[in-house]
Design an enzyme around this catalytic site. Sequence first.
Site, PDB file in Angstrom:
ATOM      1  N   ASP A 294       0.867  -1.159   0.000  1.00 51.00           N
ATOM      2  CA  ASP A 294       0.000   0.000   0.000  1.00 51.00           C
ATOM      3  C   ASP A 294       0.917   1.227   0.000  1.00 51.00           C
ATOM      4  O   ASP A 294       2.116   1.110   0.292  1.00 51.00           O
ATOM      5  CB  ASP A 294      -0.883  -0.023   1.252  1.00 51.00           C
ATOM      6  CG  ASP A 294      -1.700   1.242   1.409  1.00 51.00           C
ATOM      7  OD1 ASP A 294      -2.394   1.625   0.447  1.00 51.00           O
ATOM      8  OD2 ASP A 294      -1.620   1.850   2.492  1.00 51.00           O
TER       9      ASP A 294
ATOM     10  N   ASP B 177      -0.171   5.259   0.722  1.00 50.33           N
ATOM     11  CA  ASP B 177      -0.473   6.271   1.744  1.00 50.33           C
ATOM     12  C   ASP B 177      -0.680   5.614   3.103  1.00 50.33           C
ATOM     13  O   ASP B 177      -1.510   4.715   3.253  1.00 50.33           O
ATOM     14  CB  ASP B 177      -1.721   7.056   1.361  1.00 50.33           C
ATOM     15  CG  ASP B 177      -1.513   7.910   0.125  1.00 50.33           C
ATOM     16  OD1 ASP B 177      -0.353   8.232  -0.180  1.00 50.33           O
ATOM     17  OD2 ASP B 177      -2.506   8.251  -0.549  1.00 50.33           O
TER      18      ASP B 177
END
Length: 222
Positions: free
Chosen positions: A17, A19
């Site tokens: 991932d 952010d």
Amino acid sequence: MTSEPTHPSSPRYVLFDVDGTLIDAVANQRRVWERWAAGYGLDADAVHQVALRTRPMETFSVVAPDRDPHECLAVLHELEDEDVRSGVYAAFDGASQLLAGLPPGRWALVTSNYEHRVRGRFARTGLPVPDVVVDAASVDEGKPSPLPYLLAAARLGAEPKDCLVIEDAPSGVESGLRAGMTVWGVNAPTPVEGVHRHFGSLREAVADILAFAAEPCRASQV
């Protein structure tokens, strides 16, 4: 924590991932939503609290039900693009060392954002961008659907069982688990439900992630 699966020897892949996992964008996201709320005369704190829990179109339906959601989204995108150009971004401690140490072609980014913004943020923070980036435009269903992580594995030529997902949020953890992958959580004070391992920070996970990618067998459960 759940028991971490084991499988026969085969190459390992790491799917990140972005952010909240590699890039610390919390302040930027809050600033963007504050500016968006101000433009519509809405309470910034109330809007941000909804935005933390939902996708943008769902946020608009709650905080601005009388507004055209597509117009709202266009305004939000303009603000996000401006923030990428002028905002201050920072990579989490350990991110640069981690990404530089991974075998080429064996890792990918899986983000609910858009690729051009990810590339802009990575350029600002000096992080390398892999060959495979699965973004919001790549799939019809975002996290917590398993599709984003399954697509990343397919583009890498990897089997889901050979992939390690690194996530910070419940929706991403669920996405990785539903894809049949090993999921480790980072940058959270307590474990997200379902993770196979939990690390309070990305820095704490660096050595273990690199070991996972380098070894022909899965890391043992801790």
